[in-house]
Write a protein that holds these residues in place. Structure first.
Motif: not given
Length: 621
Positions: A615-620, A281-286, A220-226, A211-215
Motif C-alpha cells: 500500500a505504501v509503495f503503490t499509493l505514497w 527514474p521509473g523506480g521508487i522515490p527516495p 511498486a508491487v515488485a519493490g514491495a515484494l523484494v 529508467a526508460r519508462h515511468p513508474a
C-alpha cells in the motif's frame, strides 16, 4: 584489480568446495582432524576475502562476468559478481564470524563427541552458510541474489535445528524455515515481475531499463515484494518473530552467525536492490523508502528494547537486543546518505563483535549450569570473574560506550541525523535499555547482586531454566577456546572504534555504494560516470562521545534500579513500581502474546506487513 576480478568467484566457490569435502570425508576423519580442517578452510577464506577487499580498494569496484558471458549489444544473459567496498567489507565480516563460530565449537557438542566425531556435518553446514552469505554480499544479479539468499537460509534452518533429536530446536527451526521460505517465494515473485518488465536480471541493467519508462503499479508491487523478503531476513517488526525462537534453540555458535551477519545481510540486500535498481527514474522515490525505513526502524527499535528488558531467558534477551539494534540500523540506513550508510556499516561491525561475544559467554553459562535463566543463575557464576567481566564489557559495548566500535557507529549516525532530534533520543534510549538488561543480568548472575527476584511466570514468558546442555556434561572445565573467542570478538569491537584507517575506508565505501551512476557504468562497461562527491568525515564527535556516555550511564542506572529498586521504600519508589506493573500488565503483556510460537500467527503478521508495504509503495509513491 585484474587479479581481484579473476579471484572474486573463488570467494564463493572455496567455502562450497570445503563444505563438500567435509561432508564426504568428515565421517572418515577423527573429530579433531575435522575441526582443524574446517578451521583452516575458514581461515583461508578470511585471508582471501581480506586480500580482495584490500586489492579492490574502498572506493573501487571489482566486476566479473562468470564464464566470460559479458553483455552483447547492451543485453546480458550471464551471471555477474560486482563487489564494492561495502560488499567486500561485509564478506570479511562473514568470514571472521564463521571462523569465530568454528573456533568456539571445538569440543562443543556432546553426543557427536561421544560418538567419536560429528561426521563433518556441523562445520559443513557452517561453510555452506558462509558460501551463501558471501555470494549474497558480492552478487550483482537479482536472481542469483535470490539463490544465495535461499542457500544461506537453508543452511541456517538446518543449523538452528541441528540437535534434531530434541523437540524445541525443531520448533524454532520450523518457524524460521516457514517464514524464511515464504520470504524467498516473495523475493522470487518480485524477481519474476521485474524480469517480465525488463528482460534483465543484473541490478545495473534492470535499473537502466526501468529508467526508460515511468513508474507504475507493477514496479511498486515488485519493490514491495523484494523489500518484504529482505525485511524478513532483517528481523524488522512485524517480520521478526522467527528470530527469538531461533536464537533460543539454536546452538550458541549458530546464534553468533544469525545475530552477527544474517539479519544485517537482509538490510544490506534491501539497500543494494533499492540503490542499484529502484532509486533512478521509473523506480521508487527516495522519500518513500526513507519514510518506510525510518518508521519501521523506530517501531522495531522500541519493540526490541521493550521485550529485551522483560526477558530472563538470556538467549532471548540477546535476540530481542538484536531486534532493537536492527531498528537503529534501519534508521541509520533510512537516512539514504553516505554519512548515514558509513555510520551504519561501522555500527554493524561493532555490534557483530559485541553481540557475538555475549552469545559465546552465554554458551559458557549453559555449559556449566544447564540453564540460561537469569533468575535461576543468581550468584551461581561467582567462580568465573573473567567471564563476568567480559559479559559486563559486552553490555557496555552495546550501550555505545566510547571507544567501542558500536559507539563510533552510533556517533556517526547521530551526526547524520542531527536534523531529526527524535532520532537522537531513540539512539540514546534503545542502546541504554538493551545494555541495561545485559548489565542487570551480569550483576545478578556473576555477582549475586540485588534483591532476590520475585518469581512470577506468565504463559507469555520463557524462563530458560532446565535447558539441555550443548556440551558433554554440565560443570565441566570450560575449554579455553570458548572465553578466548569471546575476548577476541570484544577486542575486534574495540578495534573498530580505534582505527582511523578503517573509518576512512568505510566513508569512501559508503560514498561509492550510494553512487548508482558509477556502479551502472562499471558493471555495464559504459563510459565512466561523473565521480561521486567527497566522502563524509567519519570520526568521533564531541556530541557523539557525550551521547555514548549518557547511554552507558542510563544503562547502569536502569540495571541498578532493577536490582535494588524493589527494596526501596517511600512514596516515589512505590509509585514507580505501580507504573511499571501497570505497563507490564497492559502494553508488555499484549506485545508478548503476539510471540505465541505458532507459525500461523507469524505468517499472518508477515502477510499484514506485506500488505502495508504494498500500500505504501503503490499509493505514497
Amino acid at each position: 584489480m585484474r587479479n581481484a576480478s579473476v579471484l572474486l568467484p573463488l570467494a564463493v566457490a572455496c567455502p562450497l568446495l570445503a563444505a563438500t569435502v567435509l561432508a564426504v570425508l568428515g565421517r572418515l576423519l577423527p573429530r579433531t582432524a575435522t575441526d582443524v580442517l574446517a578451521t583452516a578452510c575458514a581461515a583461508a577464506q578470511l585471508g582471501l576475502v581480506g586480500w580482495l577487499a584490500w586489492a579492490s580498494g574502498s572506493g573501487g569496484r571489482t566486476v566479473t562476468w562468470l564464464g566470460g558471458w559479458t553483455p552483447v549489444h547492451g543485453r546480458s544473459v550471464g551471471i555477474v559478481l560486482a563487489a564494492d567496498g561495502l560488499g567486500l567489507g561485509l564478506a570479511v565480516l562473514v568470514a571472521a564470524l564463521v571462523l569465530a563460530a568454528l573456533g568456539y565449537s571445538w569440543r562443543y557438542f556432546d553426543e557427536p563427541e561421544r560418538a567419536g566425531g560429528h561426521g563433518g556435518g556441523f562445520p559443513a553446514l557452517v561453510l555452506l552458510f558462509e558460501a551463501g552469505a558471501t555470494g549474497f554480499a558480492l552478487t550483482g544479479d537479482l536472481f542469483n541474489a535470490f539463490v544465495f539468499f535461499e542457500l544461506m537460509g537453508v543452511a541456517g534452518y538446518a543449523l538452528t535445528g541441528y540437535r534434531v533429536e530434541e523437540p524445541r530446536p525443531l520448533q524454532g527451526a520450523l518457524a524460521f524455515a516457514v517464514t524464511g521460505s515464504l520470504a524467498g517465494y516473495l523475493a522470487l515473485l518480485g524477481v519474476a515481475l521485474l524480469y517480465a518488465r525488463t528482460g534483465e536480471l543484473a541490478f545495473a541493467r534492470i535499473g537502466q531499463e526501468l529508467a526508460r519508462h515511468p513508474a507504475d503499479t507493477l514496479v511498486a508491487v515488485a519493490g514491495a515484494l523484494v523489500a518484504c523478503a529482505m525485511l524478513v531476513k532483517a528481523a524488522a517488526v512485524p517480520f521478526h518473530f522467527w528470530l527469538p525462537d531461533a536464537h533460543a534453540e539454536a546452538p550458541t555458535p549458530v546464534c553468533v552467525l544469525l545475530s552477527g551477519v544474517m539479519v544485517e545481510l537482509g538490510l544490506y540486500g534491501l539497500l543494494r536492490v533499492y540503490t542499484d535498481v529502484f532509486s533512478g527514474p521509473g523506480g521508487i522515490p527516495p522519500y518513500v523508502l526513507r519514510g518506510t525505513l525510518l518508521a519501521t526502524g523506530a517501531v522495531t527499535a522500541l519493540t526490541g528494547a521493550l521485550l529485551c528488558w522483560q526477558q530472563r531467558h538470556l538467549k532471548r534477551l540477546l535476540a530481542f537486543s538484536t531486534v532493537g539494534h536492527m531498528g537503529l540500523f534501519l534508521c541509520g540506513a533510512g537516512l539514504l546518505s553516505p554519512e548515514g550508510t558509513a555510520g551504519t556499516a561501522l555500527y554493524v561491525a561493532g555490534h557483530a563483535g559485541a553481540k557475538g561475544a555475549l552469545f559465546c559467554l552465554t554458551g559458557i553459562l549453559l555449559d556449566r549450569h544447564s540453564s540460561v535463566d537469569e533468575h535461576g543463575l543468581r550468584g551461581r557464576a561467582k567462580d568465573m570473574p573473567v567471564v563476568g567481566a567480559l559479559f559486563a564489557a559486552g553490555g557496555l559495548a552495546l550501550a555505545g560506550l566510547p571507544p567501542f566500535g558500536t559507539g563510533l557507529g552510533k556517533s556517526v549516525v547521530e551526526h547524520a541525523a542531527e536534523e531529526r532530534p527524535w532520532l537522537l533520543v531513540l539512539f540514546v534510549l534503545v542502546p541504554a535499555v538493551t545494555a541495561g538488561a545485559v548489565l542487570r543480568a551480569a550483576a545478578r548472575v556473576f555477582a549475586g547482586a540485588g534483591t532476590r527476584p520475585h518469581q512470577r511466570h506468565s504463559g507469555a514468558e520463557t524462563t530458560g531454566a532446565g535447558e539441555e546442555p550443548e556440551v558433554s556434561g554440565p560443570r565441566r572445565v570450560v575449554p579455553p577456546t570458548m572465553p578466548a573467542v569471546a575476548a577476541l570478538l570484544l577486542a575486534a569491537c574495540l578495534a573498530v572504534g580505534l582505527l582511523p584507517p578503517l573509518w576512512r575506508r568505510a566513508a569512501v565505501a559508503a560514498t561509492a555504494f550510494t553512487d548508482r551512476a558509477g556502479y551502472t557504468a562499471v558493471v555495464t562497461g559504459a563510459a565512466p560516470a561523473v565521480p561521486p562527491g567527497p566522502a563524509p568525515d567519519v570520526s568521533w564527535t564531541t556530541t557523539g562521545v557525550a551521547l555514548g556516555l549518557l547511554s552507558a550511564a542510563l544503562a547502569a542506572a536502569l540495571a541498578a534500579g532493577a536490582l535494588w529498586g524493589p527494596a526501596l521504600s517511600g512514596r516515589l519508589a512505590h509509585g514507580v513500581r505501580r507504573c511499571a506493573d501497570a505497563v507490564d500488565r497492559t502494553l508488555v503483556l499484549a506485545v508478548r502474546r503476539q510471540h505465541s510460537g505458532h507459525v500461523g500467527d507469524y505468517v499472518a503478521w508477515l502477510i499484514a506487513g506485506l500488505t502495508a508495504l504494498t500500500a505504501v509503495f503503490t499509493l505514497w509513491g
